[in-house]
Design an enzyme around this catalytic site. Sequence first.
Site, PDB file in Angstrom:
ATOM      1  N   ARG A 138       0.959  -1.262  -0.087  1.00  0.00           N
ATOM      2  CA  ARG A 138       0.067  -0.014  -0.041  1.00  0.00           C
ATOM      3  C   ARG A 138       0.929   1.279   0.021  1.00  0.00           C
ATOM      4  O   ARG A 138       2.038   1.364   0.620  1.00  0.00           O
ATOM      5  CB  ARG A 138      -0.844   0.110   1.006  1.00  0.00           C
ATOM      6  CG  ARG A 138      -2.107  -1.071   1.167  1.00  0.00           C
ATOM      7  CD  ARG A 138      -3.047  -0.633   0.146  1.00  0.00           C
ATOM      8  NE  ARG A 138      -4.373  -1.203   0.051  1.00  0.00           N
ATOM      9  CZ  ARG A 138      -4.324  -2.489  -0.877  1.00  0.00           C
ATOM     10  NH1 ARG A 138      -3.421  -3.081  -1.515  1.00  0.00           N
ATOM     11  NH2 ARG A 138      -5.565  -3.136  -0.675  1.00  0.00           N
ATOM     12  N   GLU A 195      -3.540   7.388  -4.415  1.00  0.00           N
ATOM     13  CA  GLU A 195      -3.739   6.994  -5.749  1.00  0.00           C
ATOM     14  C   GLU A 195      -5.195   7.701  -6.379  1.00  0.00           C
ATOM     15  O   GLU A 195      -6.058   7.681  -5.276  1.00  0.00           O
ATOM     16  CB  GLU A 195      -3.862   5.363  -5.615  1.00  0.00           C
ATOM     17  CG  GLU A 195      -2.668   4.891  -5.539  1.00  0.00           C
ATOM     18  CD  GLU A 195      -2.977   3.125  -5.474  1.00  0.00           C
ATOM     19  OE1 GLU A 195      -3.820   2.696  -5.940  1.00  0.00           O
ATOM     20  OE2 GLU A 195      -1.663   2.531  -5.153  1.00  0.00           O
ATOM     21  N   HIS A 228      -0.760  -0.130 -10.088  1.00  0.00           N
ATOM     22  CA  HIS A 228      -1.314  -0.949  -8.921  1.00  0.00           C
ATOM     23  C   HIS A 228      -1.873  -2.337  -9.686  1.00  0.00           C
ATOM     24  O   HIS A 228      -3.141  -2.573  -9.581  1.00  0.00           O
ATOM     25  CB  HIS A 228      -2.548  -0.133  -8.297  1.00  0.00           C
ATOM     26  CG  HIS A 228      -2.911  -0.840  -6.972  1.00  0.00           C
ATOM     27  ND1 HIS A 228      -3.303  -0.281  -5.773  1.00  0.00           N
ATOM     28  CD2 HIS A 228      -2.522  -2.258  -6.513  1.00  0.00           C
ATOM     29  CE1 HIS A 228      -3.282  -0.888  -4.924  1.00  0.00           C
ATOM     30  NE2 HIS A 228      -3.087  -2.400  -5.177  1.00  0.00           N
TER      31      HIS A 228
HETATM   32  C1  DGY Z   1      -5.156  -6.109  -2.970  1.00  0.00           C
HETATM   33  O1  DGY Z   1      -5.831  -7.260  -3.244  1.00  0.00           O
HETATM   34  O2  DGY Z   1      -5.431  -5.715  -1.667  1.00  0.00           O
HETATM   35  C2  DGY Z   1      -4.393  -5.514  -4.129  1.00  0.00           C
HETATM   36  O3  DGY Z   1      -4.088  -4.263  -3.601  1.00  0.00           O
HETATM   37  C3  DGY Z   1      -5.267  -5.335  -5.188  1.00  0.00           C
HETATM   38  O4  DGY Z   1      -5.086  -6.945  -5.832  1.00  0.00           O
END
Ligand code: DGY
Length: 318
Positions: free
Chosen positions: A235, A264, A282
């Site tokens: 993240r 984002e 992402h």
């Molecule tokens: C998640 O699953 O948390 C990712 O960031 C997207 O696949």
Amino acid sequence: MQRHIAVTSKLPGRAVAMLEEAHAVRVHAGDPITDEDRLIGFVGEADAVLTLLQNPVTDRVLAACPRLRVVGNCAVGFDNVDLVSARRRGIWVTNTPDVLTEATADLTWALILAVTRRLGEGERLLRGGGFHGWALEMLLGSAIQGRQLGVVGFGRIGRAVARRAAAFGMTVAYTDTAELTAPDPPAMFLTLDELLATSHVVSLHAPLDDATRHLLDERRLRLMPKGSFVVNTARGPLIDEAALVRVLADRHLGGAGLDVFEREPEVHPGLLERDDVVLLPHIGSATVETRAAMAELAAANILAVLAGREPPTPVVRP
Ligand code: DGY
């Protein structure tokens, strides 16, 4: 008994068909729902909602959707959902672990290799007409063999990334909230500061919460050896992006490989202008197979709760 399910986006695979076999389903088409009011308006009186990571499932949203029994988040991360509020209100929250582990680990290695071997720069040079033939000292990267990969967060994805390290001749150190008795794959436990100070590549795999926001601040980024690399497929807010830009500008780090960003879809302008940074939108889990499996697992979680069963992958059990 037939229930109402709100699905905040079109989904790949069989997920919507699975839900429609037993329930009335509404699927949102169009721009992603990124604000609370639109989410409240869309969910309304639904009994269940299948969400994506950009949907803000806040306390206000949960309070305004009184019939909700389950939030099936189609992501392994769940920082878009207020878990405390869900628990208090007796609402299940589920996520989609496991099915995306390998795809995300692969993408992490794509970034490690891209940033240490300057792939983005090379492609831009070639497409810009700057390739005039092989040259001994063109675009020299950094060798990773025999060097330490530091994995921050030794959960499913962190361990899958660590497993691949042997194929590239790297040793692995990890840090987590506690030392494991038998880490699999074998890896050396270090404190975060020790790991940062000794790794050639640091890869982030921790969840985002109050304890991990800006985990890599300027002090910690400067603990990393000169010329080392940081990769983030977890993240964005785990790294203080403004601090990263400053540390890169000083040429303290060799580069960064980022699939996720603090705000984002915005990307810090100081990152966009740098050649030593590889930027992806992402896409850690973005394979056809994985995204279908994630959507189907999110659907299976919702179906289980609505049928009065334990869902396969709960995050909050009310
Ligand atoms: C998640 O699953 O948390 C990712 O960031 C997207 O696949």
